[in-house]
Design a protein around this motif. Structure first.
Motif, PDB file in Angstrom:
ATOM      1  N   GLY A 114       0.792  -1.228   0.000  1.00 37.66           N
ATOM      2  CA  GLY A 114       0.000   0.000   0.000  1.00 37.66           C
ATOM      3  C   GLY A 114       0.822   1.275   0.000  1.00 37.66           C
ATOM      4  O   GLY A 114       0.367   2.312   0.467  1.00 37.66           O
TER       5      GLY A 114
ATOM      6  N   LYS B 144      -5.282  -3.722  -0.777  1.00 40.99           N
ATOM      7  CA  LYS B 144      -6.524  -3.845  -0.004  1.00 40.99           C
ATOM      8  C   LYS B 144      -6.851  -5.304   0.316  1.00 40.99           C
ATOM      9  O   LYS B 144      -7.861  -5.598   0.916  1.00 40.99           O
ATOM     10  CB  LYS B 144      -7.702  -3.251  -0.805  1.00 40.99           C
TER      11      LYS B 144
ATOM     12  N   ASP C  94      -3.358   3.423   4.923  1.00 42.69           N
ATOM     13  CA  ASP C  94      -4.349   2.512   5.504  1.00 42.69           C
ATOM     14  C   ASP C  94      -3.775   1.771   6.704  1.00 42.69           C
ATOM     15  O   ASP C  94      -4.412   1.629   7.741  1.00 42.69           O
ATOM     16  CB  ASP C  94      -4.805   1.481   4.461  1.00 42.69           C
TER      17      ASP C  94
END
Ligand SMILES: Nc1ncnc2c1ncn2[C@@H]1O[C@H](COP(=O)(O)OP(=O)(O)OP(=O)(O)O)[C@@H](O)[C@H]1O
Ligand SMILES: [Mg+2]
Lengths: 276, 376
Positions: A174, B78, B109
């Protein structure tokens, strides 16, 4: 003698020869800068000053606004380095890592600009600058150097050598593109980035035609074009010994910079896959 | 977490017209908490399958489910997976600590999640920084690299680097761990050691793990289940011993036996099996007359004292010994060669005639298409 050392001998001979060819003008510059005006006109020319005249350096600083020229050059060089490095890094990253429509074509177009002689671009660039009313401005001196096809190419080659897996691993974790560029790509490409910066500085330092064209005021001159006309004496003759002293002075910072960053420059060139 | 692939397909567009189908309509289910060995020869689509599960490759067709959630269109970050690459993909300019902490510190995140966890847990850590440090050290402890946290990857051995890569993948406590040939860059001794480590780490964490390998021994040694692929097609899925004992087809039999299997030409005629040209024994159930290939593993062929049921004779042609394993080569009447283990290192003379039998249930008979038509 073994063939191995024979070929080494030959190699050293070639290297010495090319070093000599490059160093002779340097030597002549320093040699001239230390002579008296009378000795310069002597024929045949002397290979070594018969007496050292260090006064030439003092004269150079007094007679021409060298410090202004230097300061101007530094301002332009720093601006160009800052802007063109950011532009090159971002462009190179996009070309090396991202996928977007027309990537190949755009890259070829950018490479294509390397093939066009600078002299041809100067005319159209000049017209643009004149139309914008930018004569005698900083932006006129800076803007044309902000996009550097060679630097983009060199950086792209370096970025491409960073394994795909590092990028994929950071994607899985990410990490954003920008962060990956900052945290991984840039540190791994440090030497090429330093090289790119140095090349930009050298480019600005040496550039002559463009600044002469877009500046008419003495206060906006750079070292390259400033020194050209500064040292004519009353009878209209160029005082070479003082001009050369001035040249020596303005080249010193560059030589110093190069020696300091030699390690980076060489490994940067090697990493970019462009071997000398 | 359970992983389910439904008709999963990947086609790579190539310059020329025909695209490469790397993975072809793969249907399989991987149960939660299992260690799966994804096995197959080079180019069979193992990495492609793994990267589709990871979300690095787009899917051409089909679906991927994690439990009941369709993740096919979800981006890699994700999916909550940890990925270990064949070449480790460590960041060379960062220390081991920084490498392991990288996923924790560089994703928005993840930061949000960790901050929340830290706030909720009132963990023993006095502050957030200490909390991160604890996570990194826990991961390092699990893979036993705490002594090297300050080093750069370049200062570690291949095996140690691999552990760092595993630590980096599990530090964010993924629900699925994916490993692409994690052992292939290690030397033989280290490979065995590291593969046992992987087994231990997987058992300690209980993370559903898919390990890609082209080494069947590796897969058989540590997997709870193996999945065999060939040309992007699923060949067989099952417990290692089961796949070994009952290969679904000729390809699996050969691949899984690591060439320690004889593929003997034979035939079926009037419900009798022929080994070479010689009649061997009557079939337990009728089959069509056809040419067949008979698979006989080295270790399943035994010496028989006399001429008993289903035995056959052959003459010794050569002996070999590699390390502790002795083998004998024998020749059938029609000239075909068969290799078998010489368990007791018996002193056999050349051209000595032997009576041989094959262990029950280990005679594998394949038709011309390589399908298994009989095992007895
Ligand atoms: N990016 C790509 N573009 C085109 N074809 C690809 C690409 N990646 C893989 N392939 C093809 O897809 C097929 C499967 O490749 P894959 O990498 O999944 O094999 P693999 O089982 O991992 O093999 P290996 O054991 O050698 O790693 C191969 O035929 C390969 O040539
Ligand atoms: Mg692969």
């Amino acid at each position: 003698m073994k063939p191995q050392s024979m070929s080494n001998l030959f190699r050293y001979f070639l290297l010495s020869l090319s070093a000599a060819i490059i160093l002779v003008p340097f030597y002549w510059m320093i040699n001239t800068s230390l002579k008296t005006n009378a000795e310069i006109l002597r024929i045949p020319p002397t290979l070594f000053p018969s007496e050292f005249r260090f006064q030439n350096f003092a004269d150079a600083i007094v007679k021409a606004p060298i410090l202004t020229y230097l300061l101007n050059t530094v301002v332009v060089a720093l601006s160009v380095v800052a802007i063109s490095t950011v532009v090159s890094v971002l462009a190179a990253f996009a070309f090396a890592r991202l996928n977007f429509r027309g990537k190949q074509i755009l890259f070829i177009v950018i490479l294509g600009t390397m093939m066009v002689p600078q002299e041809m671009l100067i005319i159209t660039n000049f017209m643009t600058i004149a139309d914008l009313g930018w004569m005698n401005t900083w932006q006129a001196l800076i803007a044309p150097y902000c996009i550097n096809a060679f630097n983009i190419y060199l950086l792209r080659q370096t970025f491409k050598q960073v394994p795909d897996e590092l990028y994929l691993a950071s994607k899985v974790d990410g990490v954003s593109n920008f962060r990956f560029l900052r945290k991984i790509m840039l540190p791994l490409s440090k030497s090429t980035i330093v090289t790119v910066m140095i090349l930009s500085v050298i480019w600005i330092w040496d550039t002559y035609a463009w600044p002469s064209l877009v500046t008419t005021k003495d206060s906006m001159r750079l070292v390259s074009n400033g020194l050209q006309n500064a040292f004519t004496n009353d009878s209209g003759r160029i005082q070479y010994e003082i001009q050369m002293a001035a040249s020596t002075l303005v080249i010193l910072p560059l030589v110093f910079l190069f020696l300091m960053l030699k390690k980076y420059i060489i490994s940067g060139m090697v990493k970019g896959g462009i071997k000398g | 977490m359970q992983v389910r692939l439904e008709q999963l397909t990947k086609a790579f567009e190539s310059r020329k017209k025909d695209s490469v189908i790397a993975v072809n309509k793969l249907d399989l289910t991987i149960e939660s908490g299992k260690l799966i060995g994804l096995l197959g020869p080079s180019g069979c689509g193992k990495s492609t399958t793994l990267f589709m599960v990871a979300g690095i490759h787009d899917v051409t067709d089909g679906k991927i489910y994690f439990d009941d959630r369709d993740v096919t269109e979800l981006s890699a970050d994700k999916r909550g997976i940890g990925l270990v690459f064949q070449n480790y993909a460590l960041y060379p300019h960062l220390s081991v600590w920084d490498n392991i902490a990288f996923p924790l510190l560089n994703s928005k995140d993840m930061k949000k999640r960790l901050k929340k966890q830290f706030a909720e847990q009132h963990s023993n850590s006095p502050n957030y920084k200490a909390y991160i440090n604890k996570l990194v050290e826990d991961a390092a402890k699990l893979v036993e690299i705490t002594a090297y946290l300050d080093r750069k990857p370049g200062e570690l051995s291949g095996g140690q680097q691999q552990r760092v890569a595993i630590a980096r993948a599990i530090v964010k406590s993924p629900s699925i761990l994916l490993m692409d040939e994690p052992l292939s860059n290690l030397d033989a001794r280290l490979r065995i050691q590291t593969r046992d480590e992987i087994k231990r780490i997987q058992q300690q964490t209980g993370i559903t793990t898919i390990m890609v390998t082209h080494d069947q021994e590796e897969a058989l040694a540590i997997s709870d289940e193996v999945i065999v692929l060939k040309d992007g097609l699923l060949q067989q899925q099952g417990a290692p011993q089961d796949v070994y004992d009952n290969p679904a087809n000729q390809f699996v039999a050969e691949f899984i036996s690591r060439s320690q299997i004889n593929m003997v030409h034979g035939k079926i005629a009037t419900n009798k099996l022929y080994l070479g040209q010689e009649e061997w024994f009557p079939l337990p159930a009728p089959l069509m007359d056809q040419e067949v290939t008979i698979g006989l593993r080295y270790e399943n062929i035994k010496h028989a004292m006399e001429n008993i049921e289903r035995s056959f004779t052959a003459s010794v042609t050569a002996k070999a010994r590699i390390g502790g394993i002795s083998t004998v080569q024998v020749r059938l009447a029609d000239g075909q060669q068969i290799t078998l283990l010489n368990d007791h290192d018996e002193s056999l003379r050349e051209s000595e005639r032997l009576n041989l039998v094959v262990k029950p249930q280990s005679i594998l008979v394949f038709n011309q298409k390589g399908e298994k038509i009989l095992q007895c």
